[in-house]
Design an enzyme around this catalytic site. Structure first.
Site, PDB file in Angstrom:
ATOM      1  N   ASP A   1       0.865  -1.188   0.000  1.00 36.99           N
ATOM      2  CA  ASP A   1       0.000   0.000   0.000  1.00 36.99           C
ATOM      3  C   ASP A   1       0.895   1.229   0.000  1.00 36.99           C
ATOM      4  O   ASP A   1       2.032   1.166   0.474  1.00 36.99           O
ATOM      5  CB  ASP A   1      -0.909   0.018   1.244  1.00 36.99           C
ATOM      6  CG  ASP A   1      -2.147   0.884   1.051  1.00 36.99           C
ATOM      7  OD1 ASP A   1      -3.233   0.330   0.777  1.00 36.99           O
ATOM      8  OD2 ASP A   1      -2.037   2.133   1.146  1.00 36.99           O
TER       9      ASP A   1
ATOM     10  N   ASP B   1       3.827   2.823  -3.737  1.00 42.10           N
ATOM     11  CA  ASP B   1       2.949   3.726  -4.479  1.00 42.10           C
ATOM     12  C   ASP B   1       2.912   3.215  -5.918  1.00 42.10           C
ATOM     13  O   ASP B   1       3.945   3.193  -6.596  1.00 42.10           O
ATOM     14  CB  ASP B   1       3.523   5.147  -4.415  1.00 42.10           C
ATOM     15  CG  ASP B   1       2.699   6.159  -5.208  1.00 42.10           C
ATOM     16  OD1 ASP B   1       1.881   5.743  -6.067  1.00 42.10           O
ATOM     17  OD2 ASP B   1       2.885   7.363  -4.993  1.00 42.10           O
ATOM     18  N   VAL B   2       1.744   2.814  -6.384  1.00 43.61           N
ATOM     19  CA  VAL B   2       1.665   2.145  -7.696  1.00 43.61           C
ATOM     20  C   VAL B   2       1.970   3.072  -8.874  1.00 43.61           C
ATOM     21  O   VAL B   2       2.135   2.600 -10.002  1.00 43.61           O
ATOM     22  CB  VAL B   2       0.288   1.458  -7.921  1.00 43.61           C
ATOM     23  CG1 VAL B   2       0.065   0.348  -6.914  1.00 43.61           C
ATOM     24  CG2 VAL B   2      -0.854   2.476  -7.909  1.00 43.61           C
TER      25      VAL B   2
ATOM     26  N   SER C   1     -14.175  -1.419 -12.491  1.00 42.62           N
ATOM     27  CA  SER C   1     -15.389  -1.002 -11.779  1.00 42.62           C
ATOM     28  C   SER C   1     -16.544  -0.991 -12.776  1.00 42.62           C
ATOM     29  O   SER C   1     -16.327  -0.741 -13.973  1.00 42.62           O
ATOM     30  CB  SER C   1     -15.215   0.416 -11.212  1.00 42.62           C
ATOM     31  OG  SER C   1     -16.465   0.952 -10.814  1.00 42.62           O
TER      32      SER C   1
ATOM     33  N   TYR D   1     -12.590   8.760 -13.311  1.00 44.73           N
ATOM     34  CA  TYR D   1     -12.610   7.387 -12.775  1.00 44.73           C
ATOM     35  C   TYR D   1     -13.196   6.410 -13.809  1.00 44.73           C
ATOM     36  O   TYR D   1     -12.651   5.321 -14.027  1.00 44.73           O
ATOM     37  CB  TYR D   1     -13.439   7.406 -11.498  1.00 44.73           C
ATOM     38  CG  TYR D   1     -13.498   6.124 -10.704  1.00 44.73           C
ATOM     39  CD1 TYR D   1     -12.469   5.761  -9.842  1.00 44.73           C
ATOM     40  CD2 TYR D   1     -14.618   5.288 -10.784  1.00 44.73           C
ATOM     41  CE1 TYR D   1     -12.546   4.596  -9.092  1.00 44.73           C
ATOM     42  CE2 TYR D   1     -14.707   4.131 -10.033  1.00 44.73           C
ATOM     43  CZ  TYR D   1     -13.668   3.791  -9.182  1.00 44.73           C
ATOM     44  OH  TYR D   1     -13.758   2.636  -8.440  1.00 44.73           O
TER      45      TYR D   1
ATOM     46  N   LYS E   1     -11.228   3.286 -15.383  1.00 41.17           N
ATOM     47  CA  LYS E   1     -11.703   1.921 -15.149  1.00 41.17           C
ATOM     48  C   LYS E   1     -12.061   1.221 -16.457  1.00 41.17           C
ATOM     49  O   LYS E   1     -11.905  -0.002 -16.573  1.00 41.17           O
ATOM     50  CB  LYS E   1     -12.895   1.931 -14.186  1.00 41.17           C
ATOM     51  CG  LYS E   1     -12.518   2.294 -12.739  1.00 41.17           C
ATOM     52  CD  LYS E   1     -11.430   1.390 -12.183  1.00 41.17           C
ATOM     53  CE  LYS E   1     -11.401   1.353 -10.671  1.00 41.17           C
ATOM     54  NZ  LYS E   1     -10.248   0.567 -10.145  1.00 41.17           N
TER      55      LYS E   1
END
Ligand code: NAD
Length: 251
Positions: A42, A67-68, A146, A159, A163
């Site tokens: 995370d 951190d991705v 999502s 978003y 997604k």
């Protein structure tokens, strides 16, 4: 504890991003309960430590700040799994944020932050894991999209775009990696009860729930079940697919 509930991923090693809470933590838990070694990552490193301790996995659970959006950190997370457990079998790209606003109010920074975490973060994860998995000629990558990416949500142009992009990325990567024994699939959760949705105004949450055929929000463990299926050999002939976990929403 390893091997309980049939051990669907017994002896495998999994990295889960954004796993300190919510859906990611539920995914880490179910993979651990089914026998996997799990690296809880995370961007909040301290919370990742607490989450990993909460799993009670001892030697088979590890935690790491990651951190991705940071290429080196993502490569390091994959390297950590291999160093610590000798292999990488499962990667779950779960980390996510929202910066909701209608387009008139959304800033470029809001757009970029969301696309960076979801789309670039997932791409970095898929690329880093694929490097290890294609050499092993096996592996399962699961990307958390999502239903917002299928339907488009009001106030979520950033978003929803990210997604939906994850679906395209999943299918393209699945085609590139299928011949190397590596599967890439996506999960599209609907409305799930986590910190992310706790931020919604209660009346909006209630209206969304009323729209769901099953008439309730989902729980994180209900998304985790679909991820476990895709991580395990139960889905050995599935790649490039998108599983919807939404109580019948958007069918
Ligand atoms: N909750 C829902 O209704 C819902 C629905 C569909 C999809 N999702 C997706 O599921 C995933 C998990 O969502 P959640 O509801 O559990 O959210 P959450 O906010 O409870 O948890 C998200 C986690 O991601 C971490 N994170 C954020 N940015 C990061 C980064 N740059 N690098 C690494 N970690 C980072 C956070 O620290 C947090 O621990 C997200 O991808 C989200 O978009 C959630």
């Amino acid at each position: 504890m390893a091997g309980v509930n049939g051990g669907l991923v017994l002896g495998r090693t999994a990295v889960v991003t954004g796993a300190a809470q919510g859906i990611g933590l539920a995914i880490a838990r179910i993979l651990y309960e089914h026998g996997a070694n799990v690296v809880v990552t995370d961007q909040d490193a301290a919370l990742a430590v607490t989450a990993a301790e909460g799993l009670g996995g001892g030697e088979s659970v590890s935690s790491l700040g990651c951190d991705v959006t940071d290429e080196e950190a993502v490569t390091a997370a994959v390297g950590h799994a291999v160093d610590r457990f000798g292999r990488l079998d499962i990667l779950v790209n779960n980390a996510g944020i929202t910066r909701d606003a209608t387009m008139g109010k959304m800033t470029v920074a809001d757009f970029e932050a969301v696309v960076d975490v979801h789309l670039k973060g997932t791409w970095l994860g898929v690329r880093a894991a694929a490097e290890v998995m294609r050499q092993a000629r096996s592996g399962s990558i699961i990307n958390i999209s999502s239903l917002s990416g299928k339907s488009g949500n009001f106030g979520q142009t950033n978003y929803s775009a990210a997604k939906a992009g994850i679906v395209g990325l999943t299918k393209a990567a699945a085609k590139e990696l299928a011949g190397r024994g590596v599967r890439v699939n996506a999960v599209q959760p609907g409305l799930i009860r986590t910190a992310m949705t706790a931020a919604m105004p209660p009346d909006v949450f209630a209206a969304r729930e009323a729209d769901i055929p099953m008439k309730r929000a989902g729980e994180p463990y209900e998304v985790a079940g679909a991820v476990l299926f895709l991580a395990s050999d139960l889905s050995s002939y599935m790649t490039g697919t998108v599983l919807e976990v939404g109580g019948g929403r958007m069918m």
